[in-house]
Design a protein around this motif. Sequence first.
Motif, mmCIF file in Angstrom:
data_model
loop_
_atom_site.group_PDB
_atom_site.id
_atom_site.type_symbol
_atom_site.label_atom_id
_atom_site.label_comp_id
_atom_site.label_asym_id
_atom_site.label_seq_id
_atom_site.Cartn_x
_atom_site.Cartn_y
_atom_site.Cartn_z
ATOM 1 N N GLY A 75 -71.027 2.498 -23.638
ATOM 2 C CA GLY A 75 -71.826 1.828 -24.656
ATOM 3 C C GLY A 75 -71.219 1.946 -26.038
ATOM 4 O O GLY A 75 -71.205 0.981 -26.807
ATOM 5 N N ALA A 76 -70.697 3.141 -26.373
ATOM 6 C CA ALA A 76 -70.083 3.336 -27.687
ATOM 7 C C ALA A 76 -68.858 2.443 -27.862
ATOM 8 O O ALA A 76 -68.629 1.880 -28.939
ATOM 9 C CB ALA A 76 -69.696 4.807 -27.867
ATOM 10 N N LYS A 77 -68.060 2.294 -26.804
ATOM 11 C CA LYS A 77 -66.882 1.428 -26.887
ATOM 12 C C LYS A 77 -67.289 -0.035 -27.013
ATOM 13 O O LYS A 77 -66.661 -0.806 -27.764
ATOM 14 C CB LYS A 77 -65.982 1.629 -25.668
ATOM 15 N N ILE A 96 -66.505 4.676 -35.236
ATOM 16 C CA ILE A 96 -65.428 5.670 -35.255
ATOM 17 C C ILE A 96 -66.025 7.077 -35.249
ATOM 18 O O ILE A 96 -65.600 7.951 -34.491
ATOM 19 C CB ILE A 96 -64.527 5.468 -36.478
ATOM 20 N N SER A 97 -67.007 7.302 -36.111
ATOM 21 C CA SER A 97 -67.631 8.624 -36.170
ATOM 22 C C SER A 97 -68.255 8.996 -34.833
ATOM 23 O O SER A 97 -68.199 10.152 -34.397
ATOM 24 C CB SER A 97 -68.701 8.642 -37.276
ATOM 25 N N GLU A 98 -68.841 8.015 -34.173
ATOM 26 C CA GLU A 98 -69.464 8.272 -32.874
ATOM 27 C C GLU A 98 -68.428 8.587 -31.809
ATOM 28 O O GLU A 98 -68.527 9.586 -31.089
ATOM 29 C CB GLU A 98 -70.290 7.064 -32.463
ATOM 30 N N LEU A 99 -67.407 7.741 -31.698
ATOM 31 C CA LEU A 99 -66.406 7.919 -30.642
ATOM 32 C C LEU A 99 -65.591 9.189 -30.839
ATOM 33 O O LEU A 99 -65.129 9.788 -29.861
ATOM 34 C CB LEU A 99 -65.491 6.694 -30.587
ATOM 35 N N ALA A 100 -65.402 9.612 -32.089
ATOM 36 C CA ALA A 100 -64.632 10.829 -32.335
ATOM 37 C C ALA A 100 -65.283 12.053 -31.708
ATOM 38 O O ALA A 100 -64.604 13.039 -31.419
ATOM 39 C CB ALA A 100 -64.444 11.043 -33.837
ATOM 40 N N GLY A 101 -66.577 11.991 -31.483
ATOM 41 C CA GLY A 101 -67.265 13.098 -30.830
ATOM 42 C C GLY A 101 -67.374 12.936 -29.329
ATOM 43 O O GLY A 101 -68.014 13.751 -28.664
ATOM 44 N N MET A 102 -66.737 11.877 -28.763
ATOM 45 C CA MET A 102 -66.886 11.584 -27.341
ATOM 46 C C MET A 102 -65.548 11.417 -26.633
ATOM 47 O O MET A 102 -65.509 10.931 -25.506
ATOM 48 C CB MET A 102 -67.706 10.292 -27.170
#
Length: 240
Positions: A75-77, A96-102
């Motif tokens: 979902g984030a992608k 970017i901030s979200e994906l950096a934690g995943m």
Amino acid sequence: DTPSKSRAMSSATRALHPLSSNRVGPNPVLAACRARRVPAAARRTARCQAATGDDGSKPARVRIFTGGSKEQLFGAKQNMLGCLEREDDTGVEAAISELAGMSPTQAPARSPLLLGKWRLVWSKQAESANYFQKAFGKMAKRNFQIIKSEGALENLVQYGPLTVSARAPIKTVSEVRTEVRIATVDIALFGARVKTIKTEPKPGREAGWVEQLYLDDDMRISAGSKGSVFVHVKDEGGGG
């Protein structure tokens, strides 16, 4: 991700083109990315805020995915791809901030997934970035980074008849960081090289570096030592 989902994401990224968002002052995206982990509730809030007007009147333009970690990552992608297609810089920064934690890749700077040809699809250039990096990040639609297994990197920019190729030796210095020193820059017109510039490191100046904030099979988010942030997708025609 399933193969069908990966193919869908690859197809979507091929239509993207580079953007540049050059702003003065500290880089809030880089600061957020360094935290690495963002609570799920905060990620959902940021995602909705990025897709909603300041007064809250506009409907959310992204979907919130629930379920296990794979579903949330997918979902984030998808949200990132949607923001890129809409040319929504604020949404891209939140993604970017979200994906950096995943990031699903441990020790990304040492991973073989890093090798190959990557197409730049979005960048936020720091105020201290050099002129050519800012200009080409904004104008050139064919902007690539090629990372080779023998410890070498090439930044390749094609803009009409002009081709600029910057080559550098690279050295992995941590699980997320790679040192980069540009050694030569070749400038070509209509396929014919017209100038080669050799660079020498200035005494006392440390090497530049790049940190990998997110890495998987087909997407990479990285940050440079001067504060610029980049989103790349794997180019299917390139190899390591």
